[in-house]
Design a protein around this motif. Structure first.
Motif, PDB file in Angstrom:
ATOM      1  N   ALA A 181       2.387 -25.034  26.109  1.00 10.76           N
ATOM      2  CA  ALA A 181       1.750 -23.891  25.461  1.00 10.76           C
ATOM      3  C   ALA A 181       0.937 -24.339  24.255  1.00 10.76           C
ATOM      4  N   ASP A 182      -0.013 -23.509  23.886  1.00 10.30           N
ATOM      5  CA  ASP A 182      -0.768 -23.698  22.651  1.00 10.30           C
ATOM      6  C   ASP A 182      -0.064 -22.942  21.537  1.00 10.30           C
ATOM      7  N   VAL A 183      -0.106 -23.501  20.337  1.00 12.01           N
ATOM      8  CA  VAL A 183       0.413 -22.811  19.155  1.00 12.01           C
ATOM      9  C   VAL A 183      -0.765 -22.043  18.562  1.00 12.01           C
ATOM     10  N   THR A 184      -0.640 -20.731  18.483  1.00 14.17           N
ATOM     11  CA  THR A 184      -1.760 -19.909  18.013  1.00 14.17           C
ATOM     12  C   THR A 184      -1.642 -19.497  16.548  1.00 14.17           C
ATOM     13  N   THR A 185      -0.418 -19.464  16.019  1.00 21.47           N
ATOM     14  CA  THR A 185      -0.184 -19.041  14.637  1.00 21.47           C
ATOM     15  C   THR A 185       1.041 -19.759  14.099  1.00 21.47           C
ATOM     16  N   VAL A 186       0.981 -20.162  12.845  1.00 16.56           N
ATOM     17  CA  VAL A 186       2.177 -20.677  12.148  1.00 16.56           C
ATOM     18  C   VAL A 186       2.220 -20.041  10.763  1.00 16.56           C
ATOM     19  N   TYR A 187       3.422 -19.690  10.323  1.00 15.46           N
ATOM     20  CA  TYR A 187       3.557 -19.218   8.950  1.00 15.46           C
ATOM     21  C   TYR A 187       4.994 -19.369   8.490  1.00 15.46           C
ATOM     22  N   PRO A 188       5.141 -19.794   7.226  1.00 16.26           N
ATOM     23  CA  PRO A 188       6.487 -19.940   6.668  1.00 16.26           C
ATOM     24  C   PRO A 188       7.061 -18.581   6.303  1.00 16.26           C
ATOM     25  N   ARG A 225       6.187 -13.942  22.268  1.00 12.59           N
ATOM     26  CA  ARG A 225       5.539 -15.224  21.977  1.00 12.59           C
ATOM     27  C   ARG A 225       5.942 -15.808  20.621  1.00 12.59           C
ATOM     28  N   ARG A 226       6.851 -15.165  19.890  1.00 17.63           N
ATOM     29  CA  ARG A 226       7.228 -15.637  18.545  1.00 17.63           C
ATOM     30  C   ARG A 226       8.552 -16.387  18.581  1.00 17.63           C
ATOM     31  N   PHE A 227       8.560 -17.572  17.930  1.00 19.22           N
ATOM     32  CA  PHE A 227       9.747 -18.416  17.849  1.00 19.22           C
ATOM     33  C   PHE A 227       9.806 -19.009  16.449  1.00 19.22           C
ATOM     34  N   SER A 228      10.899 -19.681  16.117  1.00 19.07           N
ATOM     35  CA  SER A 228      11.007 -20.231  14.761  1.00 19.07           C
ATOM     36  C   SER A 228      11.775 -21.541  14.731  1.00 19.07           C
ATOM     37  N   ILE A 229      11.571 -22.241  13.617  1.00 20.74           N
ATOM     38  CA  ILE A 229      12.347 -23.438  13.276  1.00 20.74           C
ATOM     39  C   ILE A 229      13.153 -23.059  12.043  1.00 20.74           C
ATOM     40  N   HIS A 266      18.007 -26.499  10.180  1.00 20.20           N
ATOM     41  CA  HIS A 266      17.939 -27.600  11.152  1.00 20.20           C
ATOM     42  C   HIS A 266      17.949 -28.931  10.395  1.00 20.20           C
ATOM     43  N   PRO A 267      18.749 -29.913  10.836  1.00 17.18           N
ATOM     44  CA  PRO A 267      18.847 -31.185  10.102  1.00 17.18           C
ATOM     45  C   PRO A 267      17.519 -31.949  10.008  1.00 17.18           C
ATOM     46  N   ASN A 268      16.599 -31.734  10.936  1.00 19.43           N
ATOM     47  CA  ASN A 268      15.292 -32.401  10.888  1.00 19.43           C
ATOM     48  C   ASN A 268      14.172 -31.411  10.570  1.00 19.43           C
ATOM     49  N   TYR A 269      14.474 -30.420   9.754  1.00 17.73           N
ATOM     50  CA  TYR A 269      13.503 -29.361   9.458  1.00 17.73           C
ATOM     51  C   TYR A 269      12.162 -29.921   8.979  1.00 17.73           C
ATOM     52  N   ASP A 270      12.179 -30.825   8.003  1.00 18.06           N
ATOM     53  CA  ASP A 270      10.930 -31.354   7.452  1.00 18.06           C
ATOM     54  C   ASP A 270      10.091 -32.048   8.514  1.00 18.06           C
ATOM     55  N   VAL A 271      10.725 -32.862   9.329  1.00 19.25           N
ATOM     56  CA  VAL A 271      10.003 -33.581  10.392  1.00 19.25           C
ATOM     57  C   VAL A 271       9.472 -32.600  11.430  1.00 19.25           C
ATOM     58  N   VAL A 323       8.775 -29.366  11.110  1.00 19.67           N
ATOM     59  CA  VAL A 323       7.702 -28.524  10.580  1.00 19.67           C
ATOM     60  C   VAL A 323       6.410 -29.315  10.428  1.00 19.67           C
ATOM     61  N   SER A 324       6.496 -30.527   9.901  1.00 17.79           N
ATOM     62  CA  SER A 324       5.271 -31.309   9.741  1.00 17.79           C
ATOM     63  C   SER A 324       4.652 -31.649  11.094  1.00 17.79           C
ATOM     64  N   THR A 325       5.484 -31.918  12.095  1.00 18.54           N
ATOM     65  CA  THR A 325       4.969 -32.200  13.431  1.00 18.54           C
ATOM     66  C   THR A 325       4.370 -30.951  14.058  1.00 18.54           C
ATOM     67  N   MET A 326       5.008 -29.797  13.862  1.00 18.65           N
ATOM     68  CA  MET A 326       4.463 -28.544  14.382  1.00 18.65           C
ATOM     69  C   MET A 326       3.118 -28.232  13.742  1.00 18.65           C
ATOM     70  N   LEU A 327       3.021 -28.431  12.424  1.00 17.85           N
ATOM     71  CA  LEU A 327       1.751 -28.188  11.745  1.00 17.85           C
ATOM     72  C   LEU A 327       0.661 -29.145  12.233  1.00 17.85           C
ATOM     73  N   ALA A 328       1.025 -30.404  12.472  1.00 21.42           N
ATOM     74  CA  ALA A 328       0.059 -31.370  13.006  1.00 21.42           C
ATOM     75  C   ALA A 328      -0.402 -30.954  14.399  1.00 21.42           C
ATOM     76  N   ALA A 329       0.525 -30.503  15.228  1.00 16.35           N
ATOM     77  CA  ALA A 329       0.162 -30.037  16.568  1.00 16.35           C
ATOM     78  C   ALA A 329      -0.767 -28.832  16.484  1.00 16.35           C
ATOM     79  N   PHE A 330      -0.464 -27.911  15.578  1.00 14.97           N
ATOM     80  CA  PHE A 330      -1.297 -26.724  15.395  1.00 14.97           C
ATOM     81  C   PHE A 330      -2.695 -27.111  14.917  1.00 14.97           C
ATOM     82  N   MET A 331      -2.765 -27.942  13.885  1.00 14.80           N
ATOM     83  CA  MET A 331      -4.069 -28.334  13.324  1.00 14.80           C
ATOM     84  C   MET A 331      -4.882 -29.181  14.301  1.00 14.80           C
TER      85      MET A 331
END
Length: 108
Positions: free
Chosen positions: A28-35, A58-62, A66-71, A73-81
């Motif tokens: 799937a494509d990530v269409t929106t991200v927001y904290p 279509r809405r999900f969350s991290i 989660h023990p790897n939250y930072d990793v 989220v940064s990977t999700m943002l990179a995938a989105f961008m």
């Protein structure tokens, strides 16, 4: 005849259980991200109205827990961008507005 009936009962029980196992999304494509206060919400082109009740399934969350939250989220943002596609694993026994995921993969 009883053996055949028993076979079908067992067969359907096995496959009905497998259908409720922890699901992986399709690509799937990530269409929106927001904290938000409890983590990062993302909206995708993958739809599962049986699990996600917001944004037409279509809405999900991290979760921030989660023990790897930072990793993650940064990977999700990179995938989105980078407009990369993802597939993700939805944690078990959830149904709600933004069910949490516990892992995902990014592809070109």
């Amino acid at each position: 005849m009883k053996e055949i009936a028993m076979f079908f009962i067992i067969f359907f029980l096995i496959f009905s259980t497998a259908a409720t196992a922890e699901p992986w999304s399709e690509m799937a494509d990530v269409t929106t991200v927001y904290p938000y206060t409890e983590g990062l919400i993302f909206v995708t082109t993958y739809v599962n109205t049986q699990i996600s009740t917001c944004d037409n399934g279509r809405r999900f969350s991290i979760s921030k827990d989660h023990p790897n939250y930072d990793v993650m989220v940064s990977t999700m943002l990179a995938a989105f961008m980078g407009s990369k596609r993802i597939t993700f694993h939805i944690e078990s026994n959830q149904q709600g507005c933004q069910p949490t995921i516990d892992r995902f993969r990014v592809a070109k």
